[in-house]
Design a protein around this motif. Structure first.
Motif, mmCIF file in Angstrom:
data_model
loop_
_atom_site.group_PDB
_atom_site.id
_atom_site.type_symbol
_atom_site.label_atom_id
_atom_site.label_comp_id
_atom_site.label_asym_id
_atom_site.label_seq_id
_atom_site.Cartn_x
_atom_site.Cartn_y
_atom_site.Cartn_z
ATOM 1 N N CYS A 52 0.856 -1.197 0.000
ATOM 2 C CA CYS A 52 0.000 0.000 0.000
ATOM 3 C C CYS A 52 0.890 1.245 0.000
ATOM 4 O O CYS A 52 1.891 1.317 0.702
ATOM 5 C CB CYS A 52 -0.899 -0.022 1.232
ATOM 6 N N GLU A 53 0.495 2.230 -0.820
ATOM 7 C CA GLU A 53 1.321 3.445 -0.962
ATOM 8 C C GLU A 53 1.094 4.445 0.156
ATOM 9 O O GLU A 53 1.942 5.299 0.416
ATOM 10 C CB GLU A 53 1.001 4.127 -2.301
ATOM 11 N N SER A 54 -0.067 4.389 0.792
ATOM 12 C CA SER A 54 -0.371 5.464 1.743
ATOM 13 C C SER A 54 0.329 5.256 3.090
ATOM 14 O O SER A 54 0.482 6.200 3.854
ATOM 15 C CB SER A 54 -1.881 5.585 1.940
ATOM 16 N N GLY A 67 -6.782 0.602 0.890
ATOM 17 C CA GLY A 67 -7.863 0.164 0.012
ATOM 18 C C GLY A 67 -8.213 1.165 -1.071
ATOM 19 O O GLY A 67 -9.026 0.874 -1.945
ATOM 20 N N THR A 68 -7.617 2.357 -1.038
ATOM 21 C CA THR A 68 -8.005 3.385 -2.004
ATOM 22 C C THR A 68 -6.846 3.896 -2.860
ATOM 23 O O THR A 68 -7.088 4.502 -3.899
ATOM 24 C CB THR A 68 -8.642 4.600 -1.291
ATOM 25 N N CYS A 69 -5.599 3.671 -2.447
ATOM 26 C CA CYS A 69 -4.473 4.207 -3.226
ATOM 27 C C CYS A 69 -4.306 3.424 -4.534
ATOM 28 O O CYS A 69 -4.953 2.401 -4.739
ATOM 29 C CB CYS A 69 -3.184 4.145 -2.400
ATOM 30 N N CYS A 72 -3.219 -0.275 -3.969
ATOM 31 C CA CYS A 72 -4.324 -1.119 -3.468
ATOM 32 C C CYS A 72 -5.287 -1.447 -4.604
ATOM 33 O O CYS A 72 -5.741 -2.579 -4.736
ATOM 34 C CB CYS A 72 -5.061 -0.413 -2.326
#
Ligand SMILES: [Zn+2]
Length: 341
Positions: A52-54, A67-69, A72
């Motif tokens: 995940c990037e965040s 779940g949104t980046c 993901c």
């Protein structure tokens, strides 16, 4: 798609989250446990948590993928270059070339993520040569990669492969959790969800299957076979009935893998029916029935299967399923079963 979307398995989840937070994830892990309880979902959630990037508090033990980046999203769509998902081909096998390809990629540093994750779903379907190709990599694992082997049949893996991979055992999911998931994530009505959950023995996959045509066919086939066995006068008639259980589904192509799956489904349906028959025969509350809609059929069947016979039958079908999962010949399994029910 993060850990938050997984039902049950708290211990396994916590273990994985802690391992990622402290950067102590081993290069290979074996996810074992019944089919359909969320092993592969957990593997994907782990891949997302890693890449995940965040990065919300990367060292926080309870941290989860956002779940949104972009990462993901690509993982959820199976488009992330560092997350490789391998599953059996139509033939039912995972071939050596597929594993060689993944192993070759794993030797390089990840393209964009932190660690490359190779998920091998139904890893027991790897042909021997493929397992040997994987074994070489597991003996000297590349530092930037982690291999997740997902299987309900770990004993079908080479001992040498198994011994390289620490195993995480997934238990079943409770009927309440399964029903809740079917309502919230798959839009089933509460009544249907409850019935499917009770019939599925802690497997969300099986519960979803309970709604499908394949399941209805399996249940009808199992009910018909039980009726015939209740009436059978001699071994010959019993063996005739056994044949119906190994026949291919109508309109479906027959292949060893498909036939084995069809038989497995019929036997699981038979076990569920026999469990219901015990309830009917003992005058138990019919609200607990997996097949409440079949109550009249069950009443008819219960004349042939009293409580002790149903109980013993359930155990016999369970043994047959176990033998089938250990690669016993379908014909041998059903003949054995038909002579004992
Ligand atoms: Zn993310």
């Amino acid at each position: 798609m993060g850990f938050a979307s997984i039902r049950g398995h708290q211990t396994v989840r916590r273990l994985l989250q802690r391992a990622v937070a402290h950067d102590r994830l081993p290069p290979c892990l074996l996810f074992t446990g019944p089919d359909g309880v969320g092993k592969r979902l957990t593997a994907v959630a782990l891949a997302a948590r890693i890449n995940c990037e965040s990065r919300p508090d990367p060292d926080e033990e309870s941290a989860d993928a956002c779940g949104t980046c972009g990462a993901c999203g690509r993982i959820a769509r199976d488009m992330h270059p560092d997350v490789i998902l391998i599953a059996p081909e139509e033939s039912g096998a995972i071939k050596v070339d597929t594993i060689r390809g993944a192993v070759a990629q794993a030797a390089y540093r990840p393209f964009e993520g932190r660690r490359r994750v190779v998920i091998i779903d139904e890893a027991d379907r790897m042909v021997g040569e493929a397992q040997n190709a994987l074994l070489k990599t597991l003996e000297e694992p590349p530092p930037g990669s982690v291999f997740l082997l997902v299987t309900a049949r770990p004993h079908q893996l080479l001992v040498t492969v198994r011994s390289r991979c620490p195993a995480l055992r997934f238990g079943g999911v409770s009927a309440e959790d399964t029903a809740e998931l079917l309502v919230t994530e798959h839009g089933l009505a509460r009544e249907a969800a409850r019935a499917a959950a009770v019939a599925s023995d802690g497997s969300v996959g099986a519960a979803l299957e309970a709604e499908s045509d394949a399941y209805v066919e399996a249940r009808d086939s199992a009910a018909t076979a039980l009726q015939a066995l209740a009436r059978a006068r001699n071994p010959k008639q019993r063996l005739e009935t056994a044949k119906t259980l190994v026949s291919a589904r109508r309109g479906k192509k027959s292949s060893p893998a498909a036939d084995r799956e069809t038989l497995g489904r019929r036997l699981r349906a038979m076990a569920a029916l026999l469990r219901d028959l015990q309830l009917v025969a003992t005058g138990g509350a019919t609200s607990g029935l997996a097949h409440a809609d079949l109550e009249s059929d069950l009443q008819a069947l219960s004349r042939g299967f009293d409580a002790p016979r149903a109980r013993q039958g359930f155990a016999t079908v369970d043994r047959a399923l176990h033998a089938l999962s250990r690669n016993a010949s379908p014909k041998v399994v059903v003949d054995w079963l038909a002579l004992r029910l």
